[in-house]
Every structure is written in structure tokens, then in C-alpha cells.
Write a protein that holds these residues in place. Structure first.
Motif, mmCIF file in Angstrom:
data_model
loop_
_atom_site.group_PDB
_atom_site.id
_atom_site.type_symbol
_atom_site.label_atom_id
_atom_site.label_comp_id
_atom_site.label_asym_id
_atom_site.label_seq_id
_atom_site.Cartn_x
_atom_site.Cartn_y
_atom_site.Cartn_z
ATOM 1 N N PRO A 174 29.099 46.067 -18.033
ATOM 2 C CA PRO A 174 29.189 45.498 -19.464
ATOM 3 C C PRO A 174 29.331 46.964 -20.346
ATOM 4 O O PRO A 174 29.251 47.862 -19.779
ATOM 5 N N TYR A 175 30.198 46.461 -21.299
ATOM 6 C CA TYR A 175 30.501 47.528 -22.227
ATOM 7 C C TYR A 175 29.101 48.128 -23.012
ATOM 8 O O TYR A 175 28.208 47.487 -23.264
ATOM 9 N N ASP A 176 29.410 49.399 -23.616
ATOM 10 C CA ASP A 176 28.376 50.023 -24.243
ATOM 11 C C ASP A 176 27.870 49.072 -25.426
ATOM 12 O O ASP A 176 28.698 48.402 -25.999
ATOM 13 N N ASP A 177 26.586 49.143 -25.637
ATOM 14 C CA ASP A 177 25.899 48.608 -26.813
ATOM 15 C C ASP A 177 26.079 49.266 -27.978
ATOM 16 O O ASP A 177 26.535 50.418 -28.114
ATOM 17 N N ALA A 178 25.641 48.576 -29.123
ATOM 18 C CA ALA A 178 25.707 49.491 -30.636
ATOM 19 C C ALA A 178 25.321 50.850 -30.725
ATOM 20 O O ALA A 178 25.918 51.598 -31.371
ATOM 21 N N ALA A 179 24.044 50.708 -30.032
ATOM 22 C CA ALA A 179 23.347 52.130 -30.295
ATOM 23 C C ALA A 179 23.995 53.143 -29.469
ATOM 24 O O ALA A 179 24.068 54.341 -29.889
ATOM 25 N N THR A 180 24.644 52.998 -28.317
ATOM 26 C CA THR A 180 25.320 53.819 -27.396
ATOM 27 C C THR A 180 26.528 54.402 -28.224
ATOM 28 O O THR A 180 26.853 55.509 -28.178
ATOM 29 N N ILE A 181 27.477 53.353 -28.743
ATOM 30 C CA ILE A 181 28.587 53.549 -29.356
ATOM 31 C C ILE A 181 28.295 54.457 -30.807
ATOM 32 O O ILE A 181 29.128 55.503 -30.961
ATOM 33 N N ALA A 182 26.952 54.035 -31.370
ATOM 34 C CA ALA A 182 27.031 55.012 -32.624
ATOM 35 C C ALA A 182 26.432 56.090 -32.461
ATOM 36 O O ALA A 182 26.615 57.528 -33.044
ATOM 37 N N VAL A 186 33.282 56.212 -29.056
ATOM 38 C CA VAL A 186 34.007 55.515 -28.399
ATOM 39 C C VAL A 186 35.476 55.873 -27.963
ATOM 40 O O VAL A 186 35.813 56.400 -29.059
ATOM 41 N N LYS A 187 36.140 55.472 -27.107
ATOM 42 C CA LYS A 187 37.782 55.881 -26.791
ATOM 43 C C LYS A 187 38.477 54.962 -27.812
ATOM 44 O O LYS A 187 38.960 53.719 -27.167
ATOM 45 N N ALA A 188 38.506 55.079 -29.016
ATOM 46 C CA ALA A 188 39.219 53.958 -29.816
ATOM 47 C C ALA A 188 39.808 54.682 -31.094
ATOM 48 O O ALA A 188 39.136 55.512 -31.624
ATOM 49 N N PRO A 189 40.746 54.162 -31.734
ATOM 50 C CA PRO A 189 41.329 54.789 -33.080
ATOM 51 C C PRO A 189 40.185 54.543 -34.087
ATOM 52 O O PRO A 189 39.806 53.423 -34.082
ATOM 53 N N VAL A 190 40.015 55.254 -34.961
ATOM 54 C CA VAL A 190 39.192 55.229 -36.243
ATOM 55 C C VAL A 190 40.098 54.876 -37.248
ATOM 56 O O VAL A 190 41.096 55.743 -37.799
ATOM 57 N N LEU A 269 19.612 49.430 -36.644
ATOM 58 C CA LEU A 269 20.885 49.192 -36.151
ATOM 59 C C LEU A 269 20.984 48.813 -34.966
ATOM 60 O O LEU A 269 21.534 48.115 -34.319
ATOM 61 N N ALA A 270 20.206 49.822 -34.152
ATOM 62 C CA ALA A 270 20.017 49.516 -32.550
ATOM 63 C C ALA A 270 19.289 48.338 -32.288
ATOM 64 O O ALA A 270 19.604 47.790 -31.130
ATOM 65 N N SER A 271 18.693 47.451 -33.002
ATOM 66 C CA SER A 271 18.133 46.288 -32.732
ATOM 67 C C SER A 271 19.269 45.016 -32.506
ATOM 68 O O SER A 271 18.894 44.174 -31.976
ATOM 69 N N ASN A 272 20.360 45.491 -33.017
ATOM 70 C CA ASN A 272 21.514 44.446 -32.778
ATOM 71 C C ASN A 272 22.529 45.195 -31.860
ATOM 72 O O ASN A 272 23.381 46.104 -32.439
ATOM 73 N N PRO A 273 22.411 44.891 -30.591
ATOM 74 C CA PRO A 273 23.304 45.563 -29.611
ATOM 75 C C PRO A 273 24.895 44.842 -29.855
ATOM 76 O O PRO A 273 25.642 45.599 -29.093
ATOM 77 N N SER A 274 25.121 43.930 -30.721
ATOM 78 C CA SER A 274 26.540 43.566 -30.842
ATOM 79 C C SER A 274 27.264 44.544 -31.617
ATOM 80 O O SER A 274 26.679 45.287 -32.494
#
Length: 383
Positions: A174-182, A186-190, A269-274
Motif C-alpha cells: 500500500p502507498y504511504d498514508d497522509a501522515a507519512t507523506i506529510a 513524496v517523490k513527486a513534483p511540487v 490531519l493524520a486522522s484522514n489517511p487519504s
């Protein structure tokens, strides 16, 4: 509220695809209750609540704007072709609708006719194209290491389900959840930088928006993809924590709480993993593009559960504004959203900016929906 964009998946062994189904409980949208046996109940045209001529014309125009996307659709193509030559008078529209379409009342479990009607809008937030002392919250594009797999290509019973993850070795996790990304990025353009984490959260909930830059220019961004984790309303977390009462949950109330409790915002914000990833949208004053890839019309485009109502469909909506005034009109099913699930369920697009945002943020109304469906066409197969 979203534009669906599939990310090219790597070629995966068949055995791995079979294993993907085992991950669906944690990496795809949450399951909703099964649809009732009679989701679509045939009704007479006289069963529809009366609508004003102005609403009839505006709703029909909004639906017809989506017809170019339905040229090859087996259900709607011929109806759309005929609609192109229909006049704009209320009489011509009514005659066309009644000659070409049948009416079906949507029903939820227990044969309930009423459901939940909410609202959404296109927000405008301050930001920057580069990180500054004030703008520190990144708006990410789609990560290059995220894989997306359409599960119904292997398992038809998983219609509409898509798995997103990251390949590590020969395992799709599974891909990273919102808390992990925050926390880790993440490897993505800003695409841009915002000034407050709540702006990003609300931008993700709405699915599109505008970022106003220091020189006054607007950068439009739109939904591109999502991390595969289920959407959980942050308002629900505030209620569970005893911070807000259920009836008091609005966007304004959530933002006020966040401003008063800045240290707890990451926990909220971590309560919503999306987590939603964006793409740059086209310039212009037209509405943002929804999942059907046509500009949304304020007050007449809705997001729906596409497993119940196919995109491009024409609906008849009866609900109220938050102040209790009636909203009865034809609307076009032109968008979807992670929180929009159920038979009698719609999210009404209200437009751009703060006025639309106030209306959308306060809207949690009961309502009824009828689906106008081409005569002789097979009804959708509800899940």
C-alpha cells in the motif's frame, strides 16, 4: 470531486495480481453497504416535483455540455445527438425529455427515498510557485513511484475498485498514508506551496481549486490521483474527540478549531489517511473539470457514486439550501468523489470563491433524486 486519471501500471505477474485483491481492504476506497434490490423504481413524469423554467433550462444546458464526452457511450450517444438540435425554450426541452427519457426514483436500503445532499466548491487560497517563509505546505503532483491497478480488469466483481501502491521487489505494498507523506514527503513534483496545512486539506476534499499568487495571477489545479487509502472525514474525528458536536461540524467550524489548536493540527490531519495528488488545470473562467472532463456548472453539476449513477446521466434533484429554501432542478452527473457513496447521494457544485464555499460548507441536507434514463436502454447494474 475529481478528474480520473489512470497512472500507467507496470506489467505485473498474474500471481501478483491475484494477491492484490487481498490488499483491497486497506488500499482502495471503503466498501459501502450493498445497494437495495430496487435501486431504480420506475415512476411517472408527473411524480417529479415542479421546477421553474429557468432551472429547467440551466440544468438541461449543463447536461448537454457533457454530451461531447458521450459520443461513443452506448446508453447516451443517440440521446445526446438528438439533444443537439433541441431548442432552448422550456416547452421544447420538456417535450424532448418526456419523449426520450423515462423516470426512475432512486432508492436506498429499506426502500428509503431520502438521502444526503452535500455541496462542494472551487476554493481560492494564497500561495507561491516557490517555497517561501510563509508558503511552506507543498501541493504535490502524482508520485512517479505510485502504481495504479484497475482491479475489475481481473475481478469483475470489484467493479470500480482501483488499487494503488508501491512495488518493492516483487511485492506491491500500500502507498504511504497522509501522515507519512506529510512527515516525509513524496517523490513527486511540487506544483505550488500553500500557507496553511488546512488549506491543503480542504483543497483535497474539494478536489480542485485556485492558488492566488503574489502578483495576483491564479494557478488552477485539479485532482489527478489519490494514494489509495480510505477517506475519513476530519470532522468525524473532532466529534469523536469531543471537540465539536456532530450538528456543529462545518468547514468554518473545523478551520476555527484548527486556528485555536495549531499544535494539534497534524493529529487532526493524520486522522484522514487519504491524500490527493494534483495536476495543473487550464486557465480561464469556466468551472473546474470534473470526472467527466467537462467544466462543472455552478448549481447544476453534481458528483455522484458512479457505481449507481453513470457519469453523464441527467438527474432530477429535490433538496434544500442550509437556510431551508427549496432547490428543485435537473442536474448533470459530471463528477465523483471519495466521500460520495450511496444510492440517494449527491454533492452539488456551488461555484468558486468564499460565497460558494460558505454555502457548500454548510450544506448537509436531506434530498430525493430521480434518474432520467434513455427509453429502451438497460438500467445500470447497481453493486
Amino acid at each position: 470531486m475529481t478528474i480520473t486519471r489512470l497512472i500507467a501500471a507496470r506489467r505485473l505477474p498474474a500471481a501478483l495480481l491475484i494477491g492484490l485483491a487481498l490488499l483491497t481492504s486497506c488500499a482502495v476506497s471503503p466498501q459501502r453497504p450493498s445497494a437495495p434490490a430496487n435501486t431504480y423504481v420506475k415512476a411517472a413524469w408527473t411524480a417529479l416535483p415542479a421546477v421553474s423554467d429557468a432551472d429547467l433550462q440551466a440544468g438541461f444546458a449543463a447536461w448537454r455540455n457533457g454530451c461531447p464526452r458521450l459520443k461513443t457511450d452506448t446508453t447516451w450517444a443517440s440521446t445526446c445527438t438528438a439533444a443537439a438540435s433541441v431548442g432552448t425554450t422550456p416547452a421544447a426541452i420538456r417535450q424532448f425529455l418526456q419523449e426520450r427519457l423515462d423516470v426512475y426514483a432512486l432508492r436506498a436500503a429499506g426502500n428509503r427515498a431520502d438521502g444526503l445532499i452535500t455541496g462542494y466548491y472551487e476554493p481560492i487560497y494564497p500561495g507561491s510557485l516557490t517555497r517561501t517563509a510563509q508558503a511552506t505546505v507543498p501541493v504535490y503532483g502524482v508520485p512517479g513511484d505510485m502504481v495504479s491497478v484497475q482491479l475489475d480488469s481481473v475481478y469483475p466483481e470489484l467493479k470500480g475498485k482501483r488499487l494503488r501502491g508501491r512495488v518493492e521487489g516483487r511485492v506491491l505494498k500500500p502507498y504511504d498514508d497522509a501522515a507519512t507523506i506529510a512527515a516525509q514527503g513524496v517523490k513527486a513534483p511540487v506544483l505550488a506551496w500553500l500557507t496553511h496545512p488546512m488549506d491543503l486539506q480542504f483543497l483535497q476534499i474539494q478536489g480542485s481549486g485556485r492558488i492566488v499568487l503574489a502578483d495576483g495571477r491564479h494557478l488552477r489545479i485539479a485532482y489527478a490521483d489519490q494514494n489509495g487509502h480510505p477517506y475519513r472525514p476530519i470532522g468525524r474525528w473532532l466529534v469523536e474527540q469531543g471537540e465539536l458536536k456532530k450538528d456543529d461540524v462545518t468547514m468554518d467550524a473545523i478551520r476555527a478549531w484548527a486556528i485555536a489548536h495549531p499544535a494539534r493540527v497534524p493529529e487532526l490531519l493524520a486522522s484522514n489517511p487519504s491524500y490527493v495528488f494534483f495536476t495543473k488545470g487550464p486557465d480561464g473562467d469556466e468551472g473546474p473539470r470534473g470526472s467527466l472532463n467537462v467544466p462543472l456548472t455552478a448549481g447544476y453539476s453534481v458528483a455522484v457514486d458512479r457505481t449507481v449513477v453513470p457519469l453523464g446521466s441527467l438527474l432530477w434533484l429535490s433538496t434544500t439550501r442550509p437556510d431551508g429554501t427549496a432547490v428543485v432542478r435537473p442536474v448533470a452527473a459530471q463528477d465523483t468523489g471519495g466521500a460520495i457513496a450511496g444510492e440517494v447521494r449527491a454533492d452539488l457544485f456551488w461555484g468558486t470563491g468564499d460565497v460558494a464555499g460558505k454555502l457548500a460548507g454548510d450544506m448537509k441536507q436531506k434530498g430525493a433524486i430521480w434518474m432520467l434514463w434513455p427509453k429502451g436502454a438497460a438500467l445500470p447494474t447497481a453493486p
